[in-house]
Design a protein around this motif. Sequence first.
Motif, PDB file in Angstrom:
ATOM      1  N   ASP A 178      36.801  10.535  22.370  1.00 48.73           N
ATOM      2  CA  ASP A 178      35.668  11.413  22.091  1.00 48.73           C
ATOM      3  C   ASP A 178      36.153  12.760  21.581  1.00 48.73           C
ATOM      4  OD1 ASP A 178      36.573  12.640  24.445  1.00 48.73           O
ATOM      5  OD2 ASP A 178      35.004  11.750  25.667  1.00 48.73           O
ATOM      6  N   LEU A 179      35.213  13.624  21.276  1.00 49.81           N
ATOM      7  CA  LEU A 179      35.495  14.949  20.737  1.00 49.81           C
ATOM      8  C   LEU A 179      34.793  15.990  21.591  1.00 49.81           C
ATOM      9  CD1 LEU A 179      35.033  14.262  16.913  1.00 49.81           C
ATOM     10  CD2 LEU A 179      37.200  14.497  18.146  1.00 49.81           C
ATOM     11  N   ALA A 180      35.563  16.928  22.109  1.00 46.61           N
ATOM     12  CA  ALA A 180      34.981  17.970  22.935  1.00 46.61           C
ATOM     13  C   ALA A 180      34.120  18.905  22.103  1.00 46.61           C
ATOM     14  CB  ALA A 180      36.085  18.758  23.630  1.00 46.61           C
ATOM     15  N   GLY A 181      33.035  19.344  22.693  1.00 48.16           N
ATOM     16  CA  GLY A 181      32.148  20.299  22.033  1.00 48.16           C
ATOM     17  C   GLY A 181      31.080  20.751  22.997  1.00 48.16           C
ATOM     18  N   LEU A 182      30.773  22.036  22.994  1.00 51.34           N
ATOM     19  CA  LEU A 182      29.805  22.580  23.936  1.00 51.34           C
ATOM     20  C   LEU A 182      28.381  22.165  23.592  1.00 51.34           C
ATOM     21  CD1 LEU A 182      31.107  26.240  24.289  1.00 51.34           C
ATOM     22  CD2 LEU A 182      31.565  24.312  25.789  1.00 51.34           C
ATOM     23  N   PHE A 183      27.629  21.865  24.648  1.00 50.10           N
ATOM     24  CA  PHE A 183      26.188  21.724  24.553  1.00 50.10           C
ATOM     25  C   PHE A 183      25.740  20.799  23.429  1.00 50.10           C
ATOM     26  CE2 PHE A 183      27.339  25.968  26.126  1.00 50.10           C
ATOM     27  CZ  PHE A 183      27.080  25.713  27.460  1.00 50.10           C
ATOM     28  N   GLN A 184      26.324  19.586  23.466  1.00 50.13           N
ATOM     29  CA  GLN A 184      25.950  18.501  22.577  1.00 50.13           C
ATOM     30  C   GLN A 184      26.382  18.727  21.129  1.00 50.13           C
ATOM     31  OE1 GLN A 184      21.903  17.110  23.349  1.00 50.13           O
ATOM     32  NE2 GLN A 184      22.030  17.972  25.413  1.00 50.13           N
ATOM     33  N   SER A 185      27.343  19.645  20.931  1.00 47.98           N
ATOM     34  CA  SER A 185      27.991  19.722  19.624  1.00 47.98           C
ATOM     35  C   SER A 185      29.193  18.788  19.582  1.00 47.98           C
ATOM     36  CB  SER A 185      28.424  21.163  19.318  1.00 47.98           C
ATOM     37  OG  SER A 185      29.425  21.578  20.233  1.00 47.98           O
ATOM     38  N   GLY A 186      29.470  18.121  20.690  1.00 46.32           N
ATOM     39  CA  GLY A 186      30.521  17.121  20.777  1.00 46.32           C
ATOM     40  C   GLY A 186      30.040  15.979  21.646  1.00 46.32           C
ATOM     41  N   THR A 187      30.949  15.072  21.987  1.00 48.83           N
ATOM     42  CA  THR A 187      30.568  13.933  22.828  1.00 48.83           C
ATOM     43  C   THR A 187      31.019  14.110  24.272  1.00 48.83           C
ATOM     44  OG1 THR A 187      32.594  12.769  22.176  1.00 48.83           O
ATOM     45  CG2 THR A 187      30.591  12.308  20.918  1.00 48.83           C
ATOM     46  N   VAL A 188      31.775  15.165  24.556  1.00 48.29           N
ATOM     47  CA  VAL A 188      32.165  15.497  25.917  1.00 48.29           C
ATOM     48  C   VAL A 188      32.349  17.008  25.976  1.00 48.29           C
ATOM     49  CG1 VAL A 188      34.689  15.367  25.643  1.00 48.29           C
ATOM     50  CG2 VAL A 188      33.655  14.714  27.837  1.00 48.29           C
ATOM     51  N   GLY A 189      32.226  17.563  27.168  1.00 51.35           N
ATOM     52  CA  GLY A 189      32.349  19.004  27.335  1.00 51.35           C
ATOM     53  C   GLY A 189      31.113  19.545  28.019  1.00 51.35           C
ATOM     54  N   GLU A 190      31.096  20.847  28.234  1.00 51.52           N
ATOM     55  CA  GLU A 190      29.988  21.468  28.955  1.00 51.52           C
ATOM     56  C   GLU A 190      28.664  21.214  28.238  1.00 51.52           C
ATOM     57  OE1 GLU A 190      28.584  25.801  30.776  1.00 51.52           O
ATOM     58  OE2 GLU A 190      30.419  25.650  29.553  1.00 51.52           O
ATOM     59  N   GLY A 191      27.720  20.603  28.936  1.00 46.33           N
ATOM     60  CA  GLY A 191      26.430  20.287  28.346  1.00 46.33           C
ATOM     61  C   GLY A 191      26.434  19.059  27.465  1.00 46.33           C
ATOM     62  N   SER A 192      27.592  18.423  27.290  1.00 48.72           N
ATOM     63  CA  SER A 192      27.684  17.205  26.474  1.00 48.72           C
ATOM     64  C   SER A 192      27.873  16.007  27.403  1.00 48.72           C
ATOM     65  CB  SER A 192      28.841  17.317  25.471  1.00 48.72           C
ATOM     66  OG  SER A 192      28.605  18.357  24.549  1.00 48.72           O
ATOM     67  N   ASP A 193      26.831  15.714  28.134  1.00 45.75           N
ATOM     68  CA  ASP A 193      26.839  14.601  29.077  1.00 45.75           C
ATOM     69  C   ASP A 193      26.503  13.306  28.335  1.00 45.75           C
ATOM     70  OD1 ASP A 193      27.058  16.677  31.076  1.00 45.75           O
ATOM     71  OD2 ASP A 193      24.886  16.936  30.899  1.00 45.75           O
ATOM     72  N   THR A 194      26.670  12.181  29.007  1.00 43.07           N
ATOM     73  CA  THR A 194      26.379  10.903  28.368  1.00 43.07           C
ATOM     74  C   THR A 194      25.666   9.988  29.355  1.00 43.07           C
ATOM     75  OG1 THR A 194      27.335   9.048  27.139  1.00 43.07           O
ATOM     76  CG2 THR A 194      28.592   9.860  29.002  1.00 43.07           C
ATOM     77  N   ASP A 195      25.025   8.954  28.834  1.00 43.96           N
ATOM     78  CA  ASP A 195      24.364   7.971  29.685  1.00 43.96           C
ATOM     79  C   ASP A 195      25.136   6.658  29.710  1.00 43.96           C
ATOM     80  OD1 ASP A 195      23.941   7.128  27.114  1.00 43.96           O
ATOM     81  OD2 ASP A 195      21.782   6.826  27.310  1.00 43.96           O
ATOM     82  N   SER A 196      26.324   6.664  29.124  1.00 43.88           N
ATOM     83  CA  SER A 196      27.053   5.413  28.953  1.00 43.88           C
ATOM     84  C   SER A 196      28.548   5.670  29.057  1.00 43.88           C
ATOM     85  CB  SER A 196      26.736   4.818  27.574  1.00 43.88           C
ATOM     86  OG  SER A 196      27.603   3.753  27.265  1.00 43.88           O
TER      87      SER A 196
END
Length: 802
Positions: A531-549
Amino acid sequence: MSLEHTTEVAVYRRADAPTEQRVADLLARMTLDEKIAQLHAAWLKLSADGDHKARSIDFAQSANSLTVDQILEHGLGQITRPLGTHTVDPKEGVRALNELQRKMIEDTRLGIPVMSHEECLVGLMIKDATLFPSPLNYAATWNPSLVGEVGRIIGEQARSIGCHQGLAPVLDVSRDPRWGRTEETLGEDPYLVGVLAFHYVNGLQGERRDVLATLKHFVGHSASEGARNHAPVHVGPRELNDVFLLPFEMAVKLAHAGSIMPAYHDIDGVPCHGDRALLHDTLREKWGFEGLVVADYAAVDLLYSHHAVAHDSASAAALAFNSGLDVELPGHECAVHLKEALERGEITEATIDTAVSRVLRTKFQLGLFENPYVDPERVDVKGTAAADTAYQVALESAVLLRNEGGVLPLQADGAQKIAVIGPTADDPLALLAGYSFPVHLINSGEQSVASIATPLGALRALLGEERVLHAKGCDIIKERRAGAPVFPGDVSLDLSGSANRDELISEDTEGIAPAVAAARAAGVAIVFVGDLAGLFQSGTVGEGSDTDSLELPGVQLQLLTAVVESGTPTVVVMTGGRPYNLGGLEDRIAAQIMAFAPGERGAEALADLLVGRANFSGRMPLSVPKSAGAVPYVYNHRLKSAGTPIAYHFGSRYPFGFGLGYAPFRYSDLALAQREVPLEDGTVELSFTVENIGERDGTEIVQIYVRDQHASVARPVRELKAFARVPLAAGAKARVRVTLPVDMLNFTDARGERIVEPGDFDLMVGSSSRDIHLRGTVTVAGNAVRTLPRDWRMLSAVEVVS
């Protein structure tokens, strides 16, 4: 206005005066406005010519219209990220900070210097600073001394730019990898987190303690509903103390951490920033914490605007400071309204004085009044030693999860073609965690990673251009866009503000066919996914970039499936901030590596491991649940967590502590020094032999787990209580001795106290939480339950004795 004119030097200005006298003297001279000014920060874009600009964004400093001069008129507690807010040359940033400091000292009535804070979780989050691997990498090394060295280097870099407080480490104990901030954690075991925190904090603060570490997020942030950012937390007081508070308690008592940052969420309806029982009763009264409690960004305002437990900004400020807060960050949304709260009787000046005293005490202890400025020519935020340490963390943290058929190590001098495939194979940003400077600035449209080698480049350098074929296969995110869909990670009350994730993630499959062709033309295919880190859904992981899967984002699984079905032996290298499942391909691939976010030297480390120039020694700091339906799954669960009968989806293919290498090890000859130890002051002593039975030198991570056979409450099936790295040459063996204080067999009772009960305890020696090789039992003898004192024995010891 210049400093007060006086016939003699004021007590607070005398470096030889006792700190408490200096605090009392200065506090007595302060007006209410001057006191309040010390209780908040300002987020400014500083300039060396003194033309500082306010930074007004959606969640900070937008609720009032104060000018910069008005903000600074009575002094200032802290300046927020003076070098980390924007791209600025570090020397120029220091000159600008010095100018602000000059203004505080020369142009305010009392001349109180300002504190500066920066983010520093994976290195200073400023231009040009060393980009260390993620905290999950720190944890995967199982090497406390190395983590301490990372902290030491970051602390030295921080001092060189005039930073007085670093907003790290994160001590949230991972409980659900869907949570975007999993990448910031030190894993799922509270003892491992606590030990590494102790060393990181000691390293960062140094012997002089002139840089404060900030423990965050206090507490339970990682146990949110559905692993969603800021969501409520539902844990009982026993679990809160035994799992989530333990690392904080260790860092406070063992390392004397200088600061703590509360979390955004609420626990059973009480927001952490408004929880006096947490911030005062537990932290200060029970543990003896003497440092600063600083707010997470905009969290005081959220007491009013989101949690709705305060009716306006003044009320929110009163609630937070009554609860034990000392400084509002990053700006002044609520603290500037404390006068109104005081007039309404919602807070007393005595409470304000208590917080101001702590701020002043900290500034005196830091030596700020004597040494307020920094020499721009002594800035040092990047160097060979720092880069080498970053490389060593990357090297020791990569976890080999599977290696069938001897595909690895690759032959460095062979003729076999290697296909390097995948969206993260040639993307430097894929090597970096969310709190690294280039990733953080994606949201402002800036990033510079040209100097960072990628895995493709590193493998070509080792194997030769002609041996390495390359096909990207697919993208994770087609375009890294500036600006975040939501901030600070919350949607509006009617949910209309939620971001459309499908617009971010690429579903383009056109590159898969060329990737399959490259695989078929090679003897081995190495597929880089993650995945790619990025804040608040600018990435697929990181602060605010949560997932359901826990499925790989986008079409990566389709790419991997096609490459595997090509028939070419396939090695999977996963990078990123959480573990993912491979859709059943785990049994069909030749090898798998979990590298997390290995930082600026990560590609070089991975290449050295893949070709066998170094051996794998990383171990998983968290479990890989079989599916999203299996979460929460952690190794130290209670027995009934598996359901009755055991749920088919429960468990982990790769559990906590697991990892392979190029050398196998054998355990033997467990011996207990005593079969029975006293409850009051006993120490469990055991020893065993570890042997490298392979043909290569290697490092084993020995792990000692304990299970309470019978207790007054349900206890975990096992808990980590000791660990160590044991390097062994091929064919060599070592005798390992472990000493484990009986105090560490504690749990929390109904009073909220840590107790140890007499009884029998299973001792398990293993190479992971699942792979137990030796077992024994020790009896803790006593006539009654023992309540532990404040300074209970928190650490075990492991040493190689022969």
